[in-house]
Scaffold this active site. Structure first.
Site, PDB file in Angstrom:
ATOM      1  N   ASN A  69       9.408  -2.039  -2.215  1.00 13.35           N
ATOM      2  CA  ASN A  69       9.275  -1.987  -3.666  1.00 13.35           C
ATOM      3  C   ASN A  69       9.252  -3.402  -4.256  1.00 13.35           C
ATOM      4  O   ASN A  69       9.045  -4.371  -3.542  1.00 13.35           O
ATOM      5  CB  ASN A  69      10.350  -1.112  -4.300  1.00 13.35           C
ATOM      6  CG  ASN A  69       9.788  -0.247  -5.427  1.00 13.35           C
ATOM      7  OD1 ASN A  69       9.146  -0.748  -6.346  1.00 13.35           O
ATOM      8  ND2 ASN A  69      10.018   1.047  -5.337  1.00 13.35           N
ATOM      9  N   ARG A  70       9.501  -3.529  -5.542  1.00 12.25           N
ATOM     10  CA  ARG A  70       9.251  -4.791  -6.238  1.00 12.25           C
ATOM     11  C   ARG A  70      10.524  -5.581  -6.519  1.00 12.25           C
ATOM     12  O   ARG A  70      11.577  -5.004  -6.796  1.00 12.25           O
ATOM     13  CB  ARG A  70       8.525  -4.521  -7.555  1.00 12.25           C
ATOM     14  CG  ARG A  70       7.112  -3.995  -7.358  1.00 12.25           C
ATOM     15  CD  ARG A  70       6.489  -3.512  -8.661  1.00 12.25           C
ATOM     16  NE  ARG A  70       5.120  -3.079  -8.428  1.00 12.25           N
ATOM     17  CZ  ARG A  70       4.780  -1.855  -8.006  1.00 12.25           C
ATOM     18  NH1 ARG A  70       5.733  -0.955  -7.750  1.00 12.25           N
ATOM     19  NH2 ARG A  70       3.518  -1.544  -7.820  1.00 12.25           N
ATOM     20  N   HIS A  95       6.957  -5.010  -1.419  1.00 13.03           N
ATOM     21  CA  HIS A  95       6.981  -4.508  -0.038  1.00 13.03           C
ATOM     22  C   HIS A  95       7.039  -5.610   1.018  1.00 13.03           C
ATOM     23  O   HIS A  95       6.412  -5.511   2.079  1.00 13.03           O
ATOM     24  CB  HIS A  95       5.778  -3.606   0.219  1.00 13.03           C
ATOM     25  CG  HIS A  95       5.822  -2.289  -0.503  1.00 13.03           C
ATOM     26  ND1 HIS A  95       6.992  -1.613  -0.763  1.00 13.03           N
ATOM     27  CD2 HIS A  95       4.809  -1.523  -1.019  1.00 13.03           C
ATOM     28  CE1 HIS A  95       6.719  -0.487  -1.405  1.00 13.03           C
ATOM     29  NE2 HIS A  95       5.407  -0.419  -1.575  1.00 13.03           N
ATOM     30  N   HIS A 165       6.333   4.426   4.375  1.00 16.17           N
ATOM     31  CA  HIS A 165       5.392   4.578   3.263  1.00 16.17           C
ATOM     32  C   HIS A 165       4.253   5.534   3.616  1.00 16.17           C
ATOM     33  O   HIS A 165       3.098   5.305   3.233  1.00 16.17           O
ATOM     34  CB  HIS A 165       4.837   3.206   2.881  1.00 16.17           C
ATOM     35  CG  HIS A 165       4.370   3.097   1.462  1.00 16.17           C
ATOM     36  ND1 HIS A 165       3.276   3.779   0.982  1.00 16.17           N
ATOM     37  CD2 HIS A 165       4.846   2.371   0.425  1.00 16.17           C
ATOM     38  CE1 HIS A 165       3.090   3.465  -0.291  1.00 16.17           C
ATOM     39  NE2 HIS A 165       4.032   2.615  -0.659  1.00 16.17           N
ATOM     40  N   TYR A 167       1.768   8.624   3.339  1.00 18.93           N
ATOM     41  CA  TYR A 167       1.207   9.467   2.281  1.00 18.93           C
ATOM     42  C   TYR A 167       0.974  10.855   2.855  1.00 18.93           C
ATOM     43  O   TYR A 167       0.235  11.023   3.836  1.00 18.93           O
ATOM     44  CB  TYR A 167      -0.128   8.903   1.796  1.00 18.93           C
ATOM     45  CG  TYR A 167      -0.030   7.594   1.056  1.00 18.93           C
ATOM     46  CD1 TYR A 167       0.117   7.557  -0.338  1.00 18.93           C
ATOM     47  CD2 TYR A 167      -0.101   6.384   1.734  1.00 18.93           C
ATOM     48  CE1 TYR A 167       0.189   6.352  -1.018  1.00 18.93           C
ATOM     49  CE2 TYR A 167      -0.031   5.173   1.058  1.00 18.93           C
ATOM     50  CZ  TYR A 167       0.114   5.168  -0.321  1.00 18.93           C
ATOM     51  OH  TYR A 167       0.188   3.970  -0.988  1.00 18.93           O
ATOM     52  N   ASP A 228       4.655   6.902 -10.233  1.00 18.03           N
ATOM     53  CA  ASP A 228       5.061   5.752  -9.417  1.00 18.03           C
ATOM     54  C   ASP A 228       6.443   5.366  -9.916  1.00 18.03           C
ATOM     55  O   ASP A 228       6.624   4.344 -10.584  1.00 18.03           O
ATOM     56  CB  ASP A 228       4.069   4.601  -9.542  1.00 18.03           C
ATOM     57  CG  ASP A 228       4.293   3.522  -8.480  1.00 18.03           C
ATOM     58  OD1 ASP A 228       5.200   3.705  -7.640  1.00 18.03           O
ATOM     59  OD2 ASP A 228       3.576   2.506  -8.494  1.00 18.03           O
ATOM     60  N   GLN A 262      11.337   6.745  -4.227  1.00 15.04           N
ATOM     61  CA  GLN A 262      10.169   6.375  -5.019  1.00 15.04           C
ATOM     62  C   GLN A 262       9.085   7.408  -4.764  1.00 15.04           C
ATOM     63  O   GLN A 262       8.687   7.650  -3.624  1.00 15.04           O
ATOM     64  CB  GLN A 262       9.672   4.980  -4.619  1.00 15.04           C
ATOM     65  CG  GLN A 262       8.523   4.469  -5.460  1.00 15.04           C
ATOM     66  CD  GLN A 262       8.949   3.821  -6.760  1.00 15.04           C
ATOM     67  OE1 GLN A 262      10.150   3.561  -6.964  1.00 15.04           O
ATOM     68  NE2 GLN A 262       8.014   3.532  -7.635  1.00 15.04           N
ATOM     69  N   GLU A 279       9.072   7.702  -0.792  1.00 12.68           N
ATOM     70  CA  GLU A 279       9.655   6.515  -0.171  1.00 12.68           C
ATOM     71  C   GLU A 279      11.177   6.506  -0.364  1.00 12.68           C
ATOM     72  O   GLU A 279      11.677   6.138  -1.426  1.00 12.68           O
ATOM     73  CB  GLU A 279       9.045   5.254  -0.772  1.00 12.68           C
ATOM     74  CG  GLU A 279       7.530   5.234  -0.727  1.00 12.68           C
ATOM     75  CD  GLU A 279       6.950   4.222  -1.693  1.00 12.68           C
ATOM     76  OE1 GLU A 279       7.371   3.043  -1.648  1.00 12.68           O
ATOM     77  OE2 GLU A 279       6.085   4.611  -2.512  1.00 12.68           O
TER      78      GLU A 279
END
Length: 314
Positions: A69-70, A95, A165, A167, A228, A262, A279
């Site tokens: 993440n950020r 990430h 991560h 999908y 998100d 997330q 996540e």
């Protein structure tokens, strides 16, 4: 980036793990989950070939780190000392930076029919982080469940927040608009420009309320966008159910000991909303919010994270 990464991708190996009616494919490039096949359906959306993996910019199936993440502004302070990180998401660090764990070639420690153990050494200063970190990732299959156990140690104080991560698209094709998602969280961390404000707010009465199964397509229409967002999972010891995804034929249950989840519905995938990433991790931008669960890792400590995915008939 593709040309830079192609040599490592070509050196990578892939491994098949099997269970009861379940086949999972993993590569040591980024410790990525490439396929999860049940009843003839591959439920992992994303690249499969070496060329596709080298071109991927969406972290498909990978283990993200050092910090998933950020981190706002690509900077943090640890024990009174400032650090500057690589920025790869506008002004922010995302990430793990320009070359995070997702694009590294992991060492293969052990492989058995239902188990794969991978290891990665991250040197002091990599992407701006202090201290060297040794990480182990163990994937194992039991019945219709895939389990990921992550462990890490550091030789100096640092930050660490790992996640997978992948999908998910339980139909194997198309978008996830027809899926229903339930998240076992009554609160979330509101964000501005993908960075938490620091508040923790209840989801009740909002479009972020996924405490009951909700049609993703209907929510996308109401939101005018996808999700998100970070959900605050109940504080409880051990592994507990965090999310349930279904397409009417199969049901995926994700369980974890992480404090946050997330939910990213893949708006920026090459095929938008072709999969939803769930996540399991710590909250975004934790270094700037002391009341968020800490991601500091110090010498003598062992970081641990567990995520399980269980797919059964709906």
């Amino acid at each position: 980036m593709m040309a830079d990464l192609m040599p490592e991708v070509e050196q990578a190996e892939s491994f098949i793990l099997t269970g009861e009616g379940l086949s999972v494919r993993i590569t040591n490039y980024g410790a990525r989950l490439l396929a999860f096949c049940r009843d003839g359906v591959d439920m992992i959306h994303g690249p499969k070939s070496p060329a596709e993996l080298a071109a991927d910019s969406c972290y498909c199936g990978s283990i993200c780190g050092r910090v998933a993440n950020r981190i706002a502004g690509g900077a943090f302070e640890l024990l009174g000392k400032p650090y500057r990180l690589a920025t790869n998401n506008g002004p922010n660090h995302l990430h793990g930076g320009v070359r995070g764990f997702d694009s590294r070639l992991w060492d293969v420690v052990d492989h058995a029919p239902a188990r794969l153990e991978l290891a990665l050494h991250s040197p002091d200063g990599e992407e701006g982080y202090p201290g060297a970190v040794q990480v182990r990732a163990t994937y194992s299959v039991s019945g219709c469940e895939l389990r990921l156990e992550l462990e890490a140690q550091a030789d100096a104080p640092t930050l660490l927040n790992l996640t997978n991560h992948a999908y998910w698209n339980l139909s194997g094709e198309g978008t996830v608009d027809s899926h229903e998602l339930q998240v076992c969280a009554s609160a979330y961390t509101p964000m501005v420009a993908n960075i938490p404000t620091g508040r923790i707010e209840p989801v009740a009465g909002s479009l972020f309320d996924l405490t009951s199964p909700a049609s993703l397509g209907e929510r996308f229409a109401a939101l005018g966008a996808g999700y998100d967002d970070n959900y605050v999972l109940p504080a409880a010891p051990g592994i507990r159910r965090a999310a349930v995804l279904t397409n009417g034929r199969h049901t995926l249950t994700l369980s974890t000991d992480a404090p946050g989840l997330q939910v990213y519905t893949g708006d920026y995938l090459p095929h938008p909303r072709g999969g939803v990433a769930l996540e399991a991790q710590n909250y975004p931008d934790t270094p700037h919010h002391p009341h968020f669960p800490s991601i500091e890792l110090r010498p003598g400590e062992t970081y641990r994270r567990t995520i399980t995915w269980r797919v059964e008939p709906a």
